[in-house]
Design an enzyme around this catalytic site. Structure first.
Site, PDB file in Angstrom:
ATOM      1  NE  ARG A 130      50.559  46.079  60.714  1.00 31.14           N
ATOM      2  CZ  ARG A 130      50.962  47.109  61.444  1.00 31.14           C
ATOM      3  NH1 ARG A 130      50.080  47.888  62.043  1.00 31.14           N
ATOM      4  NH2 ARG A 130      52.250  47.366  61.575  1.00 31.14           N
ATOM      5  CD  GLU A 178      44.562  31.425  40.672  1.00 29.01           C
ATOM      6  OE1 GLU A 178      43.948  32.504  40.731  1.00 29.01           O
ATOM      7  OE2 GLU A 178      45.388  31.165  39.809  1.00 29.01           O
ATOM      8  CG  HIS A 191      42.554  35.205  32.048  1.00 26.19           C
ATOM      9  ND1 HIS A 191      41.344  34.731  31.614  1.00 26.19           N
ATOM     10  CD2 HIS A 191      42.289  36.379  32.669  1.00 26.19           C
ATOM     11  CE1 HIS A 191      40.384  35.586  31.964  1.00 26.19           C
ATOM     12  NE2 HIS A 191      40.928  36.595  32.598  1.00 26.19           N
ATOM     13  CE  LYS A 217      36.363  36.322  40.410  1.00 28.35           C
ATOM     14  NZ  LYS A 217      37.220  37.309  39.798  1.00 28.35           N
TER      15      LYS A 217
HETATM   16  N1  LIG Z   1      40.926  41.379  40.382  1.00 30.36           N
HETATM   17  C1  LIG Z   1      40.498  40.486  39.528  1.00 30.36           C
HETATM   18  O1  LIG Z   1      40.047  39.396  39.907  1.00 30.36           O
HETATM   19  C2  LIG Z   1      40.523  40.810  38.074  1.00 30.36           C
HETATM   20  C3  LIG Z   1      39.828  39.999  37.153  1.00 30.36           C
HETATM   21  C4  LIG Z   1      39.812  40.368  35.820  1.00 30.36           C
HETATM   22  C5  LIG Z   1      40.483  41.494  35.412  1.00 30.36           C
HETATM   23  N2  LIG Z   1      41.152  42.259  36.307  1.00 30.36           N
HETATM   24  C6  LIG Z   1      41.836  43.476  35.894  1.00 30.36           C
HETATM   25  O2  LIG Z   1      40.852  44.408  35.454  1.00 30.36           O
HETATM   26  C7  LIG Z   1      41.478  45.329  34.563  1.00 30.36           C
HETATM   27  C8  LIG Z   1      40.597  45.564  33.367  1.00 30.36           C
HETATM   28  O3  LIG Z   1      39.380  46.107  33.823  1.00 30.36           O
HETATM   29  P1  LIG Z   1      38.461  46.986  32.848  1.00 30.36           P
HETATM   30  O4  LIG Z   1      38.308  46.277  31.567  1.00 30.36           O
HETATM   31  O5  LIG Z   1      37.273  47.381  33.614  1.00 30.36           O
HETATM   32  O6  LIG Z   1      39.417  48.200  32.511  1.00 30.36           O
HETATM   33  P2  LIG Z   1      39.412  49.742  32.974  1.00 30.36           P
HETATM   34  O7  LIG Z   1      39.268  49.876  34.420  1.00 30.36           O
HETATM   35  O8  LIG Z   1      40.612  50.333  32.330  1.00 30.36           O
HETATM   36  O9  LIG Z   1      38.097  50.320  32.289  1.00 30.36           O
HETATM   37  C9  LIG Z   1      38.001  50.324  30.898  1.00 30.36           C
HETATM   38  C10 LIG Z   1      37.775  51.738  30.352  1.00 30.36           C
HETATM   39  O10 LIG Z   1      36.407  52.053  30.526  1.00 30.36           O
HETATM   40  C11 LIG Z   1      36.273  53.287  31.212  1.00 30.36           C
HETATM   41  N3  LIG Z   1      35.048  53.171  31.988  1.00 30.36           N
HETATM   42  C12 LIG Z   1      34.782  52.293  32.987  1.00 30.36           C
HETATM   43  N4  LIG Z   1      33.507  52.386  33.358  1.00 30.36           N
HETATM   44  C13 LIG Z   1      32.937  53.350  32.582  1.00 30.36           C
HETATM   45  C14 LIG Z   1      31.632  53.873  32.480  1.00 30.36           C
HETATM   46  N5  LIG Z   1      30.608  53.382  33.184  1.00 30.36           N
HETATM   47  N6  LIG Z   1      31.422  54.879  31.608  1.00 30.36           N
HETATM   48  C15 LIG Z   1      32.436  55.344  30.816  1.00 30.36           C
HETATM   49  N7  LIG Z   1      33.688  54.854  30.835  1.00 30.36           N
HETATM   50  C16 LIG Z   1      33.928  53.858  31.722  1.00 30.36           C
HETATM   51  C17 LIG Z   1      37.535  53.442  32.007  1.00 30.36           C
HETATM   52  O11 LIG Z   1      37.808  54.784  32.271  1.00 30.36           O
HETATM   53  C18 LIG Z   1      38.559  52.841  31.047  1.00 30.36           C
HETATM   54  O12 LIG Z   1      38.923  53.790  30.094  1.00 30.36           O
HETATM   55  C19 LIG Z   1      42.821  44.730  34.206  1.00 30.36           C
HETATM   56  O13 LIG Z   1      43.820  45.446  34.889  1.00 30.36           O
HETATM   57  C20 LIG Z   1      42.748  43.309  34.728  1.00 30.36           C
HETATM   58  O14 LIG Z   1      44.014  42.810  35.116  1.00 30.36           O
HETATM   59  C21 LIG Z   1      41.177  41.930  37.618  1.00 30.36           C
END
Ligand SMILES: NC(=O)c1ccc[n+]([C@@H]2O[C@H](COP(=O)([O-])OP(=O)(O)OC[C@H]3O[C@@H](n4cnc5c(N)ncnc54)[C@H](O)[C@@H]3O)[C@@H](O)[C@H]2O)c1
Length: 374
Positions: free
Chosen positions: A127, A242, A253, A232
């Site tokens: 939880r 939200e 978005h 943010k």
């Molecule tokens: N929770 C929220 O408020 C919120 C806000 C925006 C986006 N998101 C979500 O975030 C996700 C996208 O996040 P993202 O762009 O980080 O994608 P991701 O987590 O897929 O990372 C992108 C790529 O970079 C690689 N990577 C990450 N850090 C690395 C590093 N330091 N060195 C080498 N490789 C690295 C990962 O393995 C992956 O292949 C989506 O699912 C989106 O919906 C959530």
């Protein structure tokens, strides 16, 4: 650690759920000490993906061990498709299998995919357990690790299943971005630019002037991440769940999510931040078409995003253009739709975004048809 660029701390002010975001150089190597100073006697699970594990997991585990913190690592496949139910079960099983208690912590070491999935597991196992974000992508450092939105995707759309679960601490190591592929860095940069476009025109202008230094690393990068986190944090503190103003963070978005869905979340074709970049240009162009803003603003946004190497048009998406009716279906499915009326974030100019309810669907359809043809 680079002594010339000290860490910055941004506080997210949410009464008893308040927490610090620490931004700086060398934070993964110091994570054990940072955590031990705030959370006494905890054990933890560390969830990461294969790419991040190769670059940063050993350093984190060493740092945790050095601070006397027991850690059970779990390495998942990278990519958006990992944000799904069976991987959620996998993470929950791992946390329970490690016999962690409610007062222990689940650590997300990775990008937004790992953060969203791990945060969801932390929010529901026993939880609600403690949750620590160690974001390693730029997108995660400036956006997804802050604010407590967690979740997974459904076949009906992105992020449709999840909970709000605020982290107890965010450690954003600016050096971790040195191993991030440049395409992913650019994608995160789109979310950074978004804060300027929402309501900080001076930050957008600063990015236009300083983006090369941000890409290079050092003090400018830390400053840009901290400014983004501050932006943010303020929005989240004002509207955690939200009900109102937090929706502004969705600038770009609704279009972006539709493009991601229409390309089957295939990161070879489009990653999230790229969808947001195209979506922000579309939002500015649509605002100009509705006579809300000058077309010059849309051109300025597109110029800057293109200058840093981001895609800015639907035509830039590899593998062909999604049909407009498919995009409209995804737009209608997006969670920013209330009772059939389209809610978009539109703008009156750079840094003047606002929430527009009742945007006519047929206007959006005609706009997208025209953009496909242009
Ligand atoms: N929770 C929220 O408020 C919120 C806000 C925006 C986006 N998101 C979500 O975030 C996700 C996208 O996040 P993202 O762009 O980080 O994608 P991701 O987590 O897929 O990372 C992108 C790529 O970079 C690689 N990577 C990450 N850090 C690395 C590093 N330091 N060195 C080498 N490789 C690295 C990962 O393995 C992956 O292949 C989506 O699912 C989106 O919906 C959530």
């Amino acid at each position: 650690m680079n002594q010339a660029t000290p860490s910055q701390t941004v506080r997210v002010d949410l009464a008893d759920r308040s927490y610090d975001i620490v931004i700086g150089s060398g934070l993964i190597a110091r994570a054990g000490a940072e955590i031990a100073a705030r959370e006494h006697g905890i054990r933890c699970a560390v969830v990461t993906d294969r790419n991040v594990a190769e670059a940063h997991l050993d350093a984190l585990l060493e740092s945790l061990a050095g601070a006397g913190i027991d850690a059970a690592p779990l390495v998942l496949e990278p990519g958006e498709k990992t944000k799904r139910f069976d991987e959620l079960i996998h993470v929950c099983d791992h946390v329970l299998g490690a016999k962690l208690e409610r007062g222990d912590a689940v650590i997300a070491l990775g990008g937004g995919v790992i953060g969203d999935l791990t945060g969801f597991a932390a929010g529901i196992v026993r939880r609600g357990m403690k949750f620590i974000q160690i974001p390693t992508s730029l997108l995660a450092q400036v956006d997804s690790s802050v604010g407590g939105k967690t979740g997974i995707n459904a076949s009906q759309g992105k992020n449709l299943i999840g909970v709000f679960h605020q982290p107890n601490l965010v450690l954003a190591d600016s050096d971790a971005l040195d191993t991030l592929p440049i395409r992913e860095f650019r994608a995160g940069y789109a979310e950074m630019a978004k804060y300027g476009l929402i309501d900080r025109p001076e930050f957008f202008a600063w990015l236009e002037a300083n983006w090369r230094e941000v890409f290079a690393g050092g003090a400018a990068r830390i400053q840009a991440i901290a400014t983004s986190c501050q932006a943010k944090a303020e929005v989240v503190a004002a509207d955690e769940r939200e009900h109102g103003a937090r929706a502004l963070l969705n600038l770009g978005h609704t279009f972006g999510h539709a493009l991601e869905a229409a390309t089957d979340y295939d990161g070879r074709r489009l990653v999230h931040g790229e969808g947001v970049a195209i979506g922000m240009v579309l939002a500015h162009e649509f605002s100009a078409r509705m006579n809300l803003a000058s077309p010059d603003d849309a051109a300025r946004v597109e110029h800057h995003l293109r200058e840093v190497g981001l895609p800015t048009r639907m035509q830039h998406i590899e593998g062909g253009l999604p049909a407009t009716d498919i995009l409209m279906k995804h737009i209608a499915q997006d969670k920013k739709v209330q009772r059939g009326a389209l809610t978009f974030i539109l703008t009156r100019g750079i840094g003047q975004s606002f929430i527009a309810n009742d945007v006519p669907q047929d206007e959006v359809f005609r706009f997208l048809e025209d953009k496909r043809a242009s």
